[in-house]
Each structure stands twice: as structure tokens, then as C-alpha cells.
Design an enzyme around this catalytic site. Structure first.
Site, mmCIF file in Angstrom:
data_model
loop_
_atom_site.group_PDB
_atom_site.id
_atom_site.type_symbol
_atom_site.label_atom_id
_atom_site.label_comp_id
_atom_site.label_asym_id
_atom_site.label_seq_id
_atom_site.Cartn_x
_atom_site.Cartn_y
_atom_site.Cartn_z
ATOM 1 N N ASP A 45 20.835 8.132 -82.078
ATOM 2 C CA ASP A 45 22.129 8.733 -82.351
ATOM 3 C C ASP A 45 21.824 10.162 -83.356
ATOM 4 O OD1 ASP A 45 21.459 7.541 -84.830
ATOM 5 O OD2 ASP A 45 23.377 6.214 -84.745
ATOM 6 N N SER A 46 20.607 10.309 -83.668
ATOM 7 C CA SER A 46 20.234 11.534 -84.264
ATOM 8 C C SER A 46 20.478 12.443 -83.477
ATOM 9 C CB SER A 46 18.706 11.328 -84.666
ATOM 10 O OG SER A 46 17.815 10.916 -83.491
ATOM 11 N N ASP A 84 20.185 3.694 -79.260
ATOM 12 C CA ASP A 84 20.944 3.459 -80.272
ATOM 13 C C ASP A 84 22.353 2.910 -80.059
ATOM 14 O OD1 ASP A 84 19.440 3.400 -82.692
ATOM 15 O OD2 ASP A 84 19.724 5.645 -82.854
ATOM 16 N N LYS A 112 19.245 -0.766 -80.212
ATOM 17 C CA LYS A 112 19.169 -0.804 -81.743
ATOM 18 C C LYS A 112 20.501 -0.905 -82.389
ATOM 19 C CE LYS A 112 17.279 2.696 -84.165
ATOM 20 N NZ LYS A 112 18.266 3.136 -85.137
ATOM 21 N N GLU A 114 22.289 -0.906 -86.396
ATOM 22 C CA GLU A 114 22.126 -0.712 -88.000
ATOM 23 C C GLU A 114 22.990 -1.697 -88.715
ATOM 24 O OE1 GLU A 114 23.086 3.149 -89.200
ATOM 25 O OE2 GLU A 114 21.761 4.107 -87.678
ATOM 26 N N GLU A 181 13.806 1.926 -92.495
ATOM 27 C CA GLU A 181 13.860 3.470 -92.595
ATOM 28 C C GLU A 181 14.148 3.544 -94.139
ATOM 29 O OE1 GLU A 181 16.404 7.368 -91.644
ATOM 30 O OE2 GLU A 181 16.668 5.424 -90.367
#
Length: 264
Positions: A45-46, A84, A112, A114, A181
């Protein structure tokens, strides 16, 4: 390159073989990365920041990730491809399953997410429905407004202990990869030893099983600044393919990240 699966990463962990991964967003770069034998790619999602020019990752949608996942899969049929799950796309296990289904149909091998302990039920539901999961701990960019910025996580003993517990809990819930991270290297080492699944680090020292970098950072084309934990390989080599090869070599040798890229 032969097709890479989670079983390969598990074998490498047990053998002590380190591996590298990179974010990718389109077919051309994905093809370049596969030709250089990068085993794992992430449609992150960067993309909200490096492609869309947003200040953070929060505006990114599942449709955005799915589109870029299709592009990356077209260029890299044999890499292990993670995608993501964007902000607020997995608030409930049911919503997570719907979001993950779209990404898996787009070509992802794994999604992925978070978060910490609260993700356990969701991870179990996903794995029960044949969706492999990578659990992202530490600095989770979707929580930037909670953290008050992009800050190193796990420096105090209580927070560090909780992160170790969360990693074990999420692994037991079904997570097949843990991504850390911006955490102290000492904490990353504890977690890497505590779980039987591969641990990928970014800003977590050279003690994890694998590393990941945002491709725009690795090539020195990020619009804003170069994170401390990253390295401009293109500036060193002058050629993208050589830059990728050097990154792979340094990760496998354990020389990247070095002390200057590491938090304590």
C-alpha cells in the site's frame, strides 16, 4: 527461476539462508526483479505514497492493490507474491475474507495485514479459507495517526515483550510470515528465534530471515526522503539490474542492513 513457495522460505529459515524481497507495482519492474531471481515481491500500500503522491497509505483501496497485483503477476509468474490489505479493509473477519478473495483472484499468493493480537481471529478465518497470511508488526504505517508519526517501535521493555507475544500468537493463529518494521535489532532477533516461520525485516537489522525494501528507495527515486533503514543501490552501481543483484548479494551475506541502517 523456479516457482517460489512458502515451503522454500521455510526451508531457507531452517538452513539459515537469508533472502531478499522488494515492493513492485507494475509488470516491467516485476519482470526485471524475477529475471534477477528476487524470490518474494510485495504489492504494498506504499503505492499510495510512491505512485499516487499521497502523504500516507490510508487512501489506498482494495481495488488499487488488486489492479497492481494483476500487473505484477503478469510480469513475475514465479515469484512468491504478497499483497497488502489496505486500511480498513479487514475490520472484521468477514470483511477480511472478502478483501482477500479479491486480491487472491488478482494473483496474490499471500496477503499482508498490519496489527497485533486483535488480528488472531481474522488470521485464523483467512487461513481456514486457504488464504495465506503475513502478519506485519512494529511500525505499521496504517496506524500513523495513532503513533503520531513514523517512529521506531518496541524500544521499551513492556512494548517489546508484548510484540514477542503478539508474534507468537499470530503465528499460532496461522500466519506463515511475520514482517517487522522499524524495531530494534535486539527485539527482531528475539522474535526471529521465537517463531518457526520466516521473519522479514525492514529497519529491523540483519538478524531476520529476510529483508524487504521499497523499490523507489532502493533506486533512489523516492520523492521525499531516504529512510535511514534503506540504501540507494542504484547510486552505487549505476544500473538497475546490477543494483538488484548487489542488494540480493548483500542480504544473503548478511552485510545489509549494516549498523547505519539499524535501530537499537
Amino acid at each position: 527461476m523456479k516457482k517460489i513457495t512458502i515451503n522454500d522460505l521455510m526451508t531457507w529459515k531452517h538452513e539459515g539462508r537469508k533472502f531478499a524481497s522488494i515492493t513492485a507495482y507494475d509488470a516491467s519492474f516485476a519482470q526485471l526483479f524475477e529475471q534477477q531471481e528476487v524470490p518474494v515481491l510485495l504489492v504494498g500500500d506504499s503505492l499510495g505514497m510512491v505512485l499516487q503522491g499521497k502523504p500516507d497509505t490510508l487512501p489506498v483501496s482494495v481495488s488499487d492493490i488488486a489492479y497492481h497485483t494483476r500487473c505484477v503477476r503478469a510480469g513475475s509468474p514465479n515469484t512468491l507474491l504478497m499483497a497488502d490489505m489496505p486500511f480498513m479493509s479487514y475490520s472484521t473477519p468477514e470483511q477480511a475474507c472478502e478483501s482477500a478473495a479479491e486480491l487472491m483472484r488478482a494473483g496474490a499468493n499471500m496477503v499482508k495485514l498490519e496489527g497485533g493480537a486483535w488480528l488472531a481471529e481474522t488470521i485464523t478465518k483467512l487461513t481456514e479459507r486457504a488464504v495465506p497470511v503475513c502478519a506485519h508488526l512494529g511500525l505499521t504505517p496504517q496506524s500513523v495517526n495513532i503513533f503520531g508519526g513514523y517512529k521506531v517501535q518496541g524500544r521499551d521493555s513492556d512494548h517489546a515483550a508484548q510484540m514477542v507475544k503478539d508474534a507468537i500468537l499470530l503465528k499460532n493463529a496461522g500466519a506463515q510470515i511475520i514482517l517487522l518494521e522499524c524495531v530494534p535489532a535486539s527485539l527482531a532477533e528475539r522474535i526471529t528465534k521465537a517463531v518457526e516461520v520466516p521473519v522479514i525485516g525492514i529497519g529491523a537489522g540483519n538478524v531476520t530471515d529476510g529483508q524487504i525494501l521499497v523499490m523507489h528507495d532502493m533506486f533512489g527515486i523516492s520523492a521525499n526522503y531516504m529512510p535511514r533503514f534503506s540504501k540507494n543501490y542504484l547510486a552505487e552501481t549505476g544500473d538497475m539490474r546490477t543494483a538488484v543483484s548487489k542488494y540480493l548479494e548483500e542480504v544473503e551475506a548478511g552485510t545489509f542492513p549494516g549498523p547505519q541502517h539499524t535501530f537499537e
